[in-house]
Design an enzyme around this catalytic site. Structure first.
Site, PDB file in Angstrom:
ATOM      1  N   TYR A 113     -19.340  14.261  -5.629  1.00 32.73           N
ATOM      2  CA  TYR A 113     -19.124  13.577  -6.963  1.00 32.73           C
ATOM      3  C   TYR A 113     -20.200  12.760  -7.069  1.00 32.73           C
ATOM      4  CZ  TYR A 113     -16.302  11.293 -10.509  1.00 32.73           C
ATOM      5  OH  TYR A 113     -15.500  10.574 -11.700  1.00 32.73           O
TER       6      TYR A 113
ATOM      7  N   TYR B 172      -4.443  15.041  -8.025  1.00 34.28           N
ATOM      8  CA  TYR B 172      -5.279  14.257  -7.196  1.00 34.28           C
ATOM      9  C   TYR B 172      -4.851  12.935  -7.391  1.00 34.28           C
ATOM     10  CZ  TYR B 172      -8.989  11.574  -5.877  1.00 34.28           C
ATOM     11  OH  TYR B 172      -9.584  10.530  -5.324  1.00 34.28           O
ATOM     12  N   HIS B 173      -5.096  12.352  -8.700  1.00 33.49           N
ATOM     13  CA  HIS B 173      -5.043  11.014  -9.336  1.00 33.49           C
ATOM     14  C   HIS B 173      -3.352  10.631  -9.044  1.00 33.49           C
ATOM     15  CE1 HIS B 173      -8.360  13.125 -11.426  1.00 33.49           C
ATOM     16  NE2 HIS B 173      -8.904  11.938 -11.209  1.00 33.49           N
TER      17      HIS B 173
ATOM     18  N   LYS C 180      -6.496  -7.413 -16.228  1.00 29.44           N
ATOM     19  CA  LYS C 180      -7.294  -6.360 -16.014  1.00 29.44           C
ATOM     20  C   LYS C 180      -8.252  -6.197 -16.950  1.00 29.44           C
ATOM     21  CE  LYS C 180      -7.155  -3.122 -13.788  1.00 29.44           C
ATOM     22  NZ  LYS C 180      -8.361  -2.878 -12.503  1.00 29.44           N
TER      23      LYS C 180
ATOM     24  N   ASP D 234     -12.113  -0.753 -16.607  1.00 31.79           N
ATOM     25  CA  ASP D 234     -11.892  -0.622 -15.341  1.00 31.79           C
ATOM     26  C   ASP D 234     -10.180  -0.069 -15.433  1.00 31.79           C
ATOM     27  OD1 ASP D 234     -11.173  -0.100 -12.625  1.00 31.79           O
ATOM     28  OD2 ASP D 234     -10.897  -2.326 -12.116  1.00 31.79           O
TER      29      ASP D 234
ATOM     30  N   HIS E 283      -8.367   1.063 -12.688  1.00 26.87           N
ATOM     31  CA  HIS E 283      -7.751   0.834 -11.370  1.00 26.87           C
ATOM     32  C   HIS E 283      -6.479  -0.087 -11.468  1.00 26.87           C
ATOM     33  CE1 HIS E 283     -11.427   2.656  -9.841  1.00 26.87           C
ATOM     34  NE2 HIS E 283     -10.927   3.433  -9.028  1.00 26.87           N
TER      35      HIS E 283
HETATM   36  C1  B12 Z   1      -6.969   4.725  -5.881  1.00 25.06           C
HETATM   37  C2  B12 Z   1      -8.333   4.866  -6.677  1.00 25.06           C
HETATM   38  C3  B12 Z   1      -8.482   5.407  -7.746  1.00 25.06           C
HETATM   39  C4  B12 Z   1      -7.476   5.876  -8.606  1.00 25.06           C
HETATM   40  C5  B12 Z   1      -6.798   4.749  -9.038  1.00 25.06           C
HETATM   41  C6  B12 Z   1      -5.325   4.955  -9.727  1.00 25.06           C
HETATM   42  C7  B12 Z   1      -4.632   3.707 -10.233  1.00 25.06           C
HETATM   43  N1  B12 Z   1      -4.083   3.905 -11.146  1.00 25.06           N
HETATM   44  O1  B12 Z   1      -4.932   2.552  -9.824  1.00 25.06           O
HETATM   45  C8  B12 Z   1      -7.955   7.068  -9.280  1.00 25.06           C
HETATM   46  C9  B12 Z   1      -8.089   8.317  -8.759  1.00 25.06           C
HETATM   47  C10 B12 Z   1      -7.620   7.042 -10.745  1.00 25.06           C
HETATM   48  C11 B12 Z   1      -9.458   6.445  -9.276  1.00 25.06           C
HETATM   49  C12 B12 Z   1     -10.472   6.547 -10.522  1.00 25.06           C
HETATM   50  C13 B12 Z   1     -11.835   6.262 -10.228  1.00 25.06           C
HETATM   51  N2  B12 Z   1     -12.288   5.636  -9.274  1.00 25.06           N
HETATM   52 CO1  B12 Z   1     -11.400   4.781  -8.071  1.00 25.06          CO
HETATM   53  N3  B12 Z   1     -10.780   4.255  -6.056  1.00 25.06           N
HETATM   54  C14 B12 Z   1      -9.481   4.321  -5.739  1.00 25.06           C
HETATM   55  C15 B12 Z   1      -9.381   3.711  -4.250  1.00 25.06           C
HETATM   56  C16 B12 Z   1      -9.320   4.731  -3.347  1.00 25.06           C
HETATM   57  C17 B12 Z   1      -8.290   2.971  -3.969  1.00 25.06           C
HETATM   58  C18 B12 Z   1      -8.036   1.783  -4.739  1.00 25.06           C
HETATM   59  C19 B12 Z   1      -6.566   1.363  -4.667  1.00 25.06           C
HETATM   60  O2  B12 Z   1      -5.842   1.486  -5.541  1.00 25.06           O
HETATM   61  N4  B12 Z   1      -6.005   0.735  -3.650  1.00 25.06           N
HETATM   62  C20 B12 Z   1      -4.727   0.399  -3.337  1.00 25.06           C
HETATM   63  C21 B12 Z   1      -4.544  -1.094  -4.130  1.00 25.06           C
HETATM   64  C22 B12 Z   1      -3.213  -1.458  -3.910  1.00 25.06           C
HETATM   65  O3  B12 Z   1      -5.457  -1.895  -3.356  1.00 25.06           O
HETATM   66  P1  B12 Z   1      -6.169  -2.781  -3.976  1.00 25.06           P
HETATM   67  O4  B12 Z   1      -6.579  -2.693  -5.546  1.00 25.06           O
HETATM   68  O5  B12 Z   1      -7.660  -2.970  -3.411  1.00 25.06           O
HETATM   69  O6  B12 Z   1      -5.674  -4.197  -4.107  1.00 25.06           O
HETATM   70  C23 B12 Z   1      -5.546  -4.714  -2.918  1.00 25.06           C
HETATM   71  C24 B12 Z   1      -6.393  -5.927  -2.857  1.00 25.06           C
HETATM   72  O7  B12 Z   1      -7.869  -5.710  -3.314  1.00 25.06           O
HETATM   73  C25 B12 Z   1      -5.889  -7.009  -3.582  1.00 25.06           C
HETATM   74  N5  B12 Z   1      -6.111  -7.254  -5.003  1.00 25.06           N
HETATM   75  C26 B12 Z   1      -6.451  -6.270  -5.803  1.00 25.06           C
HETATM   76  N6  B12 Z   1      -6.263  -6.713  -7.143  1.00 25.06           N
HETATM   77  C27 B12 Z   1      -5.741  -8.005  -7.054  1.00 25.06           C
HETATM   78  C28 B12 Z   1      -5.130  -8.912  -7.958  1.00 25.06           C
HETATM   79  C29 B12 Z   1      -4.789 -10.123  -7.425  1.00 25.06           C
HETATM   80  C30 B12 Z   1      -4.244 -10.977  -8.749  1.00 25.06           C
HETATM   81  C31 B12 Z   1      -4.579 -10.260  -6.158  1.00 25.06           C
HETATM   82  C32 B12 Z   1      -3.926 -11.716  -5.852  1.00 25.06           C
HETATM   83  C33 B12 Z   1      -5.055  -9.459  -5.274  1.00 25.06           C
HETATM   84  C34 B12 Z   1      -5.612  -8.418  -5.680  1.00 25.06           C
HETATM   85  O8  B12 Z   1      -4.666  -7.007  -3.490  1.00 25.06           O
HETATM   86  C35 B12 Z   1      -4.256  -5.590  -3.177  1.00 25.06           C
HETATM   87  C36 B12 Z   1      -3.237  -5.388  -2.060  1.00 25.06           C
HETATM   88  O9  B12 Z   1      -3.967  -5.586  -0.712  1.00 25.06           O
HETATM   89  C37 B12 Z   1     -10.768   3.021  -4.317  1.00 25.06           C
HETATM   90  C38 B12 Z   1     -11.480   2.894  -2.833  1.00 25.06           C
HETATM   91  C39 B12 Z   1     -10.481   2.311  -1.926  1.00 25.06           C
HETATM   92  N7  B12 Z   1     -10.129   2.883  -0.986  1.00 25.06           N
HETATM   93  O10 B12 Z   1     -10.396   1.081  -1.843  1.00 25.06           O
HETATM   94  C40 B12 Z   1     -11.398   3.808  -5.295  1.00 25.06           C
HETATM   95  C41 B12 Z   1     -12.765   2.995  -6.109  1.00 25.06           C
HETATM   96  C42 B12 Z   1     -12.080   1.591  -6.672  1.00 25.06           C
HETATM   97  N8  B12 Z   1     -12.892   4.011  -7.305  1.00 25.06           N
HETATM   98  C43 B12 Z   1     -14.131   3.991  -7.763  1.00 25.06           C
HETATM   99  C44 B12 Z   1     -14.515   4.644  -8.676  1.00 25.06           C
HETATM  100  C45 B12 Z   1     -15.930   4.812  -9.221  1.00 25.06           C
HETATM  101  C46 B12 Z   1     -13.575   5.184  -9.606  1.00 25.06           C
HETATM  102  C47 B12 Z   1     -13.877   6.025 -10.892  1.00 25.06           C
HETATM  103  C48 B12 Z   1     -14.732   4.970 -11.781  1.00 25.06           C
HETATM  104  C49 B12 Z   1     -14.881   7.190 -10.722  1.00 25.06           C
HETATM  105  C50 B12 Z   1     -15.373   7.727 -11.911  1.00 25.06           C
HETATM  106  N9  B12 Z   1     -16.723   7.475 -12.055  1.00 25.06           N
HETATM  107  O11 B12 Z   1     -14.732   8.191 -12.652  1.00 25.06           O
HETATM  108  C51 B12 Z   1     -12.573   6.594 -11.354  1.00 25.06           C
HETATM  109  C52 B12 Z   1     -12.414   6.043 -12.819  1.00 25.06           C
HETATM  110  C53 B12 Z   1     -11.128   4.890 -12.734  1.00 25.06           C
HETATM  111  C54 B12 Z   1     -10.909   4.022 -14.053  1.00 25.06           C
HETATM  112  N10 B12 Z   1     -10.613   4.380 -15.266  1.00 25.06           N
HETATM  113  O12 B12 Z   1     -11.539   3.098 -13.975  1.00 25.06           O
HETATM  114  C55 B12 Z   1     -14.912   3.203  -6.626  1.00 25.06           C
HETATM  115  C56 B12 Z   1     -15.502   1.948  -7.521  1.00 25.06           C
HETATM  116  C57 B12 Z   1     -16.870   1.494  -6.930  1.00 25.06           C
HETATM  117  C58 B12 Z   1     -17.383   0.175  -7.120  1.00 25.06           C
HETATM  118  N11 B12 Z   1     -16.613  -0.628  -7.297  1.00 25.06           N
HETATM  119  O13 B12 Z   1     -18.574   0.161  -7.079  1.00 25.06           O
HETATM  120  C59 B12 Z   1     -14.049   2.948  -5.371  1.00 25.06           C
HETATM  121  C60 B12 Z   1     -14.235   1.799  -4.530  1.00 25.06           C
HETATM  122  C61 B12 Z   1     -14.501   4.333  -4.569  1.00 25.06           C
HETATM  123  C62 B12 Z   1     -16.021   4.415  -4.152  1.00 25.06           C
HETATM  124  N12 B12 Z   1     -16.093   4.015  -3.089  1.00 25.06           N
HETATM  125  O14 B12 Z   1     -16.687   4.982  -4.931  1.00 25.06           O
HETATM  126  N13 B12 Z   1      -9.789   5.588  -8.440  1.00 25.06           N
END
Ligand code: B12
Ligand SMILES: Nc1nc2c(ncn2[C@@H]2O[C@H](COP(=O)(O)OP(=O)(O)OP(=O)(O)O)[C@@H](O)[C@H]2O)c(=O)[nH]1
Ligand SMILES: [Mg+2]
Lengths: 669, 330
Positions: free
Chosen positions: A17, A171-172, A536, A540, A542
């Protein structure tokens, strides 16, 4: 004795991808990937393209060319497939709300290359329903969205018969926290919604309906519990067979086959000890390949550095090689279905089917997938599952190696300081893309463009299939933003429920009690309960992180404002002012955090509330974290910060500090 | 770092009257602030706000109804109509608090996002958590609606999604509008049985859902045929669709006609005094119980006294509180 060469099954399609910066840069990447033995293309579009905005739209700031390739018009699409003959290629496009448009551009480019529509092969994701639940690139309300899906299906069945017009996605859903049963139930319910809509549209004759059913494909996830996941694939195949036979009367067994592509789970891939992700990815791949009777048609794997940021070509090559080793070195493809006859597998398959059927019945009782989305039911179910998952990780019941157990590690030679281990998009890419777009606009025949757009608006209203007129728009030089806007005017826009209004039923741990006390006492000291805004910004989608933070914050006693995804910096600052919040928490995972944070802090100053502390979470590379902290951002959180109680306690102390109070001291019992 | 200084109430009052958004936001924060010094300043602020505006101008509207009936969506649709009519709008939206953690999800403004782009800044939305109060409101609603009245032409309070029995809002708004779900036989039964307090206006929302809404409207109309509120206003019933935007103009007209009716019957100012008296009595009851109220001269007496005298709610409340405590000591 001479050994007979063993007969091997043909392997699945192997894809990576990808797409970034510009059509030209992505074209180069595709050609290198094909040279490395990749057998199909999988196009990632940037967020403005996915949400129907031109690169120079205000909402596109910071997002152009970041997470995918920007495609603004036919010129970009031609560049993207330069020297790639579309008559021979198999192209998967992850595109949804604007799927009809991107497919039109693809068709138009193919026509310019001299290919005919019936030669084209590939997939448009075109499942807008799951966008409301997880992926977030919806634009229009559910009704016109279902119509757009339907139009693409009906058009391709007639004109591009080898195309997979919609890839129904579970998947999503898993990436948003869904359990296997929920994945099955909601994806299959979505399949029913789409097939019903096609049938009721009257665009396809009864005789051709089986062909439609035969073209529906799925995009499925496989998580680390690979035995269960393997059973889930078998359950999918059986349930789809039954639905298509019983509900739609499809007699031909081939047309009822559950055809699916896969991207394996990425939610469980960690920032901590990221090399462990390789093991995870490989085990997950087994789930979708072991059963010959329910094997994936196409696979794309995430890279080891998934949670750090975007993968570089080398990271993607490694992921491709994992597939090649399994397909070409192991003996997997030499056997029939190795799980057939296992009573253990069969029992699990049955349990999954039963669970999924019961949930499908609940959806049906509510009038189907669309009403169940509109009321927030399905989204609440997903948020609840995800919350349970997060709590299990926090408690240590769900073990994630390197994250909540076995954390001790040698320094990793793979992870260089910052820059080294991810791909960074050249910041000039956005400006250059805007310049090209503006030049393209001046070079086209405006009368053609206007006439094509008027015809598009007419078709949107009259209910004529949207594809022919969109292909006309493509040839005329209409831009992605113009196409999106014409339909925004015709259909309106929509925001689905956030699903965070869930009730949690478990007795709080001592840690939670302690944080609740902090929140309450600090509120008393400051004269009113603590309020925060979780925002948000940008395009984005996510939402997981923001949702989990919001659910948690309410659970420990904050009053919280969360208004869903895709807000402008102005909207966020305005809400912060009007709501009188003590703290703003932003969540950005798409890579546009630097631009957006800058805009929001400027906006807060403009509104006269620069004193409100701002924290940021998401995918924030270490280098950026340092810059943000220097700009006054009070704290930065990334996926390694899994202790939500610690995050909540921090937030209290940040509020205290900004109000001149000392850090909280736990009251002696 | 030094503790953040509290704002100057007179400056705030001037800002609010000039519809300065930051000043209004800070005023609402101050009115929420329970610290003694903040409370003194808040009382000063309320006393400094232009009294004529608070007493007799603007329109204070309450929207109530069961959870999910479409109160917020309807509010959003109304804002649009009011803005077209060049009226500025302040919203106070109340959401439930968790009884366990005290936390709350302030979700109503999510439905009103369309007004974020209002160029003139003519819309201001503040959410409130009910914080353990019954009746669908929170204690802060009354003082905050006064600040809002000083700034906006229309002030609308959306209550928590409540059962039919607890319409505290009718004790706090010029015009109370009850939003019913289509096919909600309950509302009709409650009305008939006299359990439900009669609002000034009944709205069946989601008319786009067709027959169910029409049927509910007909039933409501029959039930309401001879319904008058205690002041003698005959209660109308309307069907609208908040999401499709149908019937909203008519709804805005009907709300306005009730306001005009109140003014013509010289009821607006008297009612506002009653609201304040109700609010003060409720707070006294909470703090000192029935016994305390008796010591202060009984409900009726207090009510009388409060509606006759002028003063900000905080000043009036504090005066009675002091009186009670002084009596208590002797
Ligand atoms: C799940 C996921 C998705 C899901 C999202 C579902 C959803 N509704 O959230 C789906 C499959 C839909 C998706 C899609 C896409 N994704 Co995505 N996704 C992920 C993934 C695997 C995990 C993110 C996640 O949800 N983690 C679980 C949550 C709970 O964790 P978190 O958000 O990190 O939050 C934690 C901390 O960061 C922090 N935190 C976060 N926010 C906040 C806010 C506050 C106030 C505080 C205090 C703390 C905090 O606290 C949380 C607890 O630990 C990441 C990679 C990864 N493993 O991290 C890629 C990732 C974020 N995705 C990515 C991409 C590119 C996409 C797409 C844009 C791809 C595309 N070209 O279409 C698409 C489109 C999404 C869009 N519309 O924007 C990239 C972003 C790249 C970048 N930043 O440079 C990543 C990093 C993967 C990669 N390496 O390519 N994705
Ligand atoms: N079909 C239809 N749905 C509507 C209409 N108005 C609101 N809804 C939907 O009803 C649901 C609830 O709407 P809200 O406006 O949040 O209702 P509410 O009464 O404010 O809800 P609470 O504040 O939670 O009690 C949402 O899914 C709305 O989209 C309408 O006129 N027609
Ligand atoms: Mg509401």
């Amino acid at each position: 004795m001479e050994k007979q060469p063993t007969k091997r099954d043909k392997p699945w399609l192997m894809r990576t991808y990808s797409g970034h910066s510009s059509a030209k840069a992505s074209n180069q990447l595709y050609r290198t990937n094909l040279a490395k033995g990749q057998t199909g293309l999988s196009v990632a579009f940037d967020l403005p393209t996915q949400t129907g905005y031109d690169s120079d739209h205000v909402l596109a700031r910071g997002e152009v060319g970041k997470v995918g390739v920007p495609i603004g018009h036919i010129g970009d699409m031609e560049t993207l497939f330069d020297q790639i003959p579309l008559a021979q290629m198999n192209t998967s496009m992850t595109i949804n709300a604007t799927a009809a448009w991107l497919l039109s551009l693809y068709v138009a480019v193919a026509e310019r290359q001299g290919a005919s529509q019936d030669q084209l092969q590939g997939t448009t994701q075109n499942d807008i329903i799951k966008e409301y639940l997880s992926r977030g690139t919806y634009i229009y309300p559910p009704e016109p969205s279902v119509r757009l899906i339907t139009d693409v299906v009906c058009y391709t069945v007639k004109h591009i018969p080898k195309w997979n017009p919609t890839n129904i996605c579970s998947y999503h859903l898993q990436e948003a926290g869904a359990t296997p049963v929920q994945e099955l139930a909601y994806a299959l319910s979505t399949g029913i919604t789409i097939l019903d809509a096609v049938r009721d549209s009257g665009q396809v004759s009864v005789a051709d309906f089986a062909d439609v059913v035969g073209r529906i494909s799925f995009f499925v996830n496989a998580g680390i519990r690979f035995v269960e996941e393997c059973c889930k694939m078998r359950a999918f195949a059986r349930m789809w067979d039954k639905i298509t036979q019983e509900r739609y009367g499809v007699e031909d067994e081939k047309m009822r086959r559950f055809r699916y592509g896969v991207q394996v789970n990425s939610l469980g891939l960690t920032e901590s000890q990221p090399e462990n992700n390789v093991q995870r990815i490989i085990l997950e791949m087994l789930a979708v390949t072991l059963s010959k009777n329910a094997r994936a048609r196409a696979i794309q794997l995430p890279a080891w550095n998934e949670a750090l940021g975007l993968p570089r070509p080398w990271d993607q090559q490694w992921a491709l090689r994992m597939q090649q080793v399994l397909a070409f070195e192991t003996d997997l493809l030499e056997y029939g279905d190795i799980l057939a006859g296992s009573t253990v597998i069969e029992a699990k398959v049955q349990a999954l089917i039963q669970g999924a059927e019961a949930e499908m019945e609940r959806v049906r009782e509510q009038g189907g997938m669309i009403p169940a989305i509109e009321t927030g039911y399905v989204k609440r179910q997903l948020v609840t599952s995800h919350t349970e998952r997060m709590r299990a990780i926090e408690r240590g019941d769900l073990k994630i190696i390197g994250l909540n157990c076995f954390q001790q590690t040698e320094p990793s030679p793979l992870v260089g300081e910052g820059e080294g281990s991810i791909m960074k998009v050249d910041p000039r890419a956005e400006r250059e893309q805007i310049e090209r777009l503006q030049a393209f606009r001046t070079g086209r025949n405006q009368a053609d463009v206007d006439a094509a757009l008027a015809a598009l608006a007419d078709a949107a209203k009259s209910g004529d299939n949207i594809m022919p007129v969109s292909i006309r728009c493509a040839h005329a030089g209409v831009t992605t933003g113009e196409w999106g806007q014409a339909l925004r005017e015709a259909f309106g826009e929509y925001r689905p429920p956030t699903g965070i209004d869930i009730s949690l039923h478990d007795s709080p741990s001592a840690a939670v009690q302690e944080v609740r006390d902090r929140v309450r006492h600090t509120g008393e000291e400051l004269g009113r309960p603590l309020r925060i805004l979780v925002g948000k910004p940008g395009l984005d989608g996510h939402s997981n992180g923001a949702e989990q933070i919001a659910v948690k914050a309410r659970d420990v006693g904050f009053e919280i404002v969360y208004q869903g995804i895709r807000l402008t910096p102005q909207q966020i600052a305005k809400a912060a002012l009007e709501e009188g919040v003590h703290l703003i928490g932003l969540s950005v995972l798409s890579g546009s955090h630097m631009e957006l944070v800058e805009d929001i802090t400027a906006e807060l100053a403009k509104l006269g509330i620069p004193e409100i502390p701002v924290i940021v979470g998401g995918i924030i590379p270490v280098d950026d974290e340092k810059v943000l902290r220097n700009q006054g951002i009070a704290a930065v959180y990334t996926p390694k910060n899994i202790d939500m109680n610690a995050i909540m306690a921090d937030m209290v102390d940040i509020i205290r500090a900004s109000n001149g109070l000392k850090p909280y001291q736990q009251k002696a019992a | 770092m030094a503790a953040r200084a509290l704002p100057d109430p007179e400056m705030l009052a001037n800002g609010v009257a000039a519809r300065d958004r930051a000043a209004l936001a800070r005023s609402l924060n101050l009115l929420d602030d329970k610290r003694p010094e903040a409370r003194r300043r808040a009382a000063h602020l309320l006393a400094t706000l232009p009294a004529d505006k608070l007493d007799r101008s603007g329109h204070l509207i309450g929207i109530t109804g069961p959870p999910g009936a479409g109160k917020s969506s309807l509010t959003s649709a109304l804002i649009q109509v009011w803005r077209q009519r060049n009226l500025s709008v302040g919203i106070l939206a109340v959401d439930p608090s968790s009884p366990v953690s005290g936390g709350a999800l302030l979700g109503d403004r999510l439905r009103m996002l369309a007004h974020d782009h209002d160029a003139e800044g003519g819309v201001f939305i503040r959410s409130l958590a009910c914080r353990g109060e019954y009746g669908g409101l929170s204690a802060e609603v009354w003082p905050m609606s006064l600040a809002m009245l000083a700034a906006f032409d229309v002030v609308l309070i959306e209550t928590v999604g409540v059962g039919q029995k607890e319409i505290d809002i009718s004790k706090m708004s010029d015009t109370t509008c009850f939003v019913a779900q289509p096919a909600s036989g309950d509302s009709i039964q409650f009305l008939k049985a006299g359990i439900m307090e009669v609002p000034h206006l009944l709205v069946v929302n989601k008319a786009d859902m067709g027959t169910a809404a029409r049927k509910t409207l007909t039933e409501l109309r029959t039930t309401l045929k001879k319904q008058f509120d205690p002041d003698g206003w005959q209660v109308p019933a309307l069907a609208v669709s908040a999401t499709k935007g149908t019937g909203i103009d008519k709804l805005a007209d009907t709300l306005e006609s009730h306001r005009v009716w109140l003014v013509e019957h010289d009821l607006l100012a008297t009612r506002r005094k009653r609201f304040q008296a109700e609010w003060i009595l409720k707070r006294l009851r909470e703090e000192f119980g029935r016994f305390g109220i008796e010591r202060l001269g009984g409900e009726a007496g207090l009510f009388d006294e409060l509606t006759r005298r002028h003063g900000s709610p905080f000043d009036q409340y504090d005066a009675l509180r002091d009186r009670f405590l002084a009596n208590w000591k002797t």
